[in-house]
Design an enzyme around this catalytic site. Structure first.
Site, PDB file in Angstrom:
ATOM      1  N   CYS A  88     -10.761 -15.793 -26.770  1.00 14.67           N
ATOM      2  CA  CYS A  88     -11.599 -16.771 -27.470  1.00 14.67           C
ATOM      3  C   CYS A  88     -13.096 -16.546 -27.266  1.00 14.67           C
ATOM      4  O   CYS A  88     -13.903 -17.087 -28.011  1.00 14.67           O
ATOM      5  CB  CYS A  88     -11.211 -18.191 -27.084  1.00 14.67           C
ATOM      6  SG  CYS A  88     -11.637 -18.647 -25.400  1.00 14.67           S
ATOM      7  N   HIS A 125     -21.038 -31.820 -19.864  1.00 13.15           N
ATOM      8  CA  HIS A 125     -20.082 -31.166 -20.756  1.00 13.15           C
ATOM      9  C   HIS A 125     -19.840 -29.745 -20.268  1.00 13.15           C
ATOM     10  O   HIS A 125     -20.777 -28.972 -20.091  1.00 13.15           O
ATOM     11  CB  HIS A 125     -20.645 -31.154 -22.183  1.00 13.15           C
ATOM     12  CG  HIS A 125     -19.815 -30.388 -23.147  1.00 13.15           C
ATOM     13  ND1 HIS A 125     -18.650 -30.883 -23.693  1.00 13.15           N
ATOM     14  CD2 HIS A 125     -19.977 -29.149 -23.671  1.00 13.15           C
ATOM     15  CE1 HIS A 125     -18.144 -29.988 -24.524  1.00 13.15           C
ATOM     16  NE2 HIS A 125     -18.926 -28.926 -24.519  1.00 13.15           N
ATOM     17  N   HIS A 143     -13.717 -27.645 -23.442  1.00 14.03           N
ATOM     18  CA  HIS A 143     -12.575 -28.412 -23.940  1.00 14.03           C
ATOM     19  C   HIS A 143     -11.280 -27.928 -23.304  1.00 14.03           C
ATOM     20  O   HIS A 143     -11.197 -26.792 -22.831  1.00 14.03           O
ATOM     21  CB  HIS A 143     -12.478 -28.299 -25.473  1.00 14.03           C
ATOM     22  CG  HIS A 143     -13.566 -29.031 -26.170  1.00 14.03           C
ATOM     23  ND1 HIS A 143     -14.778 -28.436 -26.474  1.00 14.03           N
ATOM     24  CD2 HIS A 143     -13.655 -30.307 -26.594  1.00 14.03           C
ATOM     25  CE1 HIS A 143     -15.553 -29.335 -27.073  1.00 14.03           C
ATOM     26  NE2 HIS A 143     -14.895 -30.476 -27.155  1.00 14.03           N
ATOM     27  N   ASP A 177      -2.722 -24.411 -25.165  1.00 15.95           N
ATOM     28  CA  ASP A 177      -2.240 -23.081 -25.566  1.00 15.95           C
ATOM     29  C   ASP A 177      -2.498 -22.033 -24.488  1.00 15.95           C
ATOM     30  O   ASP A 177      -2.675 -20.861 -24.768  1.00 15.95           O
ATOM     31  CB  ASP A 177      -2.885 -22.657 -26.892  1.00 15.95           C
ATOM     32  CG  ASP A 177      -4.404 -22.566 -26.818  1.00 15.95           C
ATOM     33  OD1 ASP A 177      -4.991 -22.859 -25.756  1.00 15.95           O
ATOM     34  OD2 ASP A 177      -5.017 -22.201 -27.838  1.00 15.95           O
ATOM     35  N   ARG A 211      -5.341 -24.482 -21.342  1.00 21.73           N
ATOM     36  CA  ARG A 211      -6.480 -23.557 -21.417  1.00 21.73           C
ATOM     37  C   ARG A 211      -7.749 -24.385 -21.333  1.00 21.73           C
ATOM     38  O   ARG A 211      -8.095 -25.109 -22.251  1.00 21.73           O
ATOM     39  CB  ARG A 211      -6.477 -22.741 -22.709  1.00 21.73           C
ATOM     40  CG  ARG A 211      -7.718 -21.848 -22.839  1.00 21.73           C
ATOM     41  CD  ARG A 211      -7.621 -20.867 -24.007  1.00 21.73           C
ATOM     42  NE  ARG A 211      -7.356 -21.503 -25.270  1.00 21.73           N
ATOM     43  CZ  ARG A 211      -8.292 -21.803 -26.191  1.00 21.73           C
ATOM     44  NH1 ARG A 211      -9.551 -21.528 -25.984  1.00 21.73           N
ATOM     45  NH2 ARG A 211      -7.940 -22.379 -27.325  1.00 21.73           N
ATOM     46  N   CYS A 255     -11.197 -24.169 -21.788  1.00 21.82           N
ATOM     47  CA  CYS A 255     -12.117 -23.275 -22.498  1.00 21.82           C
ATOM     48  C   CYS A 255     -13.538 -23.755 -22.182  1.00 21.82           C
ATOM     49  O   CYS A 255     -13.995 -24.764 -22.712  1.00 21.82           O
ATOM     50  CB  CYS A 255     -11.820 -23.334 -23.996  1.00 21.82           C
ATOM     51  SG  CYS A 255     -12.790 -22.191 -24.975  1.00 21.82           S
TER      52      CYS A 255
END
Length: 186
Positions: free
Chosen positions: A119, A156, A159, A163, A171, A173
């Protein structure tokens, strides 16, 4: 002629398809990133809230964070922007070490919880401890996602998706600019 238009349409949509594969179909660019975002030159002496040992919650005004943090980190950590994929050096790093919140120094992950995903952002299958990261629903951009926030300073990080690899199937990410990496010395 129709084939040519179809091919052009498909090729021009390719970047969008890559971002959709990561659950990020609309990425906010952080225009201020001019160098590698993983350089995170945070002046820890200029950030009185940074500590790798404290677990006390950090509650600071947005105006104060803006004074303390570099602009790229501020935009991602405090405004929930997303850095561009594949811009950080940690997304595919296999170096052993510990990942901390770049804003407050909270311990988030160990390298044995990381996996290389396609990703373009650092990905982990498990957080260091149950309180290191907290979650909230994120329904921005017409998507239903789970936002991952630092459990200490509420910054932040990225997310959480369902998956990832076993044993958790998760995950995490993460934005590389929101992470500070400290390699093991051994």
């Amino acid at each position: 002629m129709k084939k040519r238009v179809l091919i052009i349409t498909i090729l021009s949509s390719l970047p969008l398809l890559i971002f959709q594969a990561c659950g990020q179909n609309q990425i906010k660019k952080v225009e201020s990133i001019k160098s590698n975002p993983m350089e995170n030159k945070i002046s820890k002496s200029g950030n009185p809230y940074y500590s790798r040992t404290s677990t006390e919650n950090v509650i600071v005004s947005d105006a104060e964070w803006k004074k303390i943090l570099p602009e790229d980190l501020y935009q991602v950590a405090r405004k929930a922007n997303t850095e561009r994929a594949f811009t950080g050096t940690l997304w595919n790093s296999e170096t052993k070490g510990t990942y901390y919140c770049a804003v407050c120094g909270n311990k988030l992950f160990r390298s044995n919880q990381k996996f290389v995903s396609s990703c373009g952002w650092p990905s982990f299958f498990e957080q260091e401890n149950k309180s290191s990261i907290v979650f909230k629903d994120d329904n921005s951009y017409g998507m239903q996602r789970i936002e991952a926030l630092c459990g200490r300073c509420d910054s932040h990080l990225g997310h959480l998706f369902d998956d990832g690899p076993e044993p958790t199937g998760k995950r995490y990410c993460m934005n590389a600019v929101s992470l500070e990496f400290d390699p093991d010395t051994k």
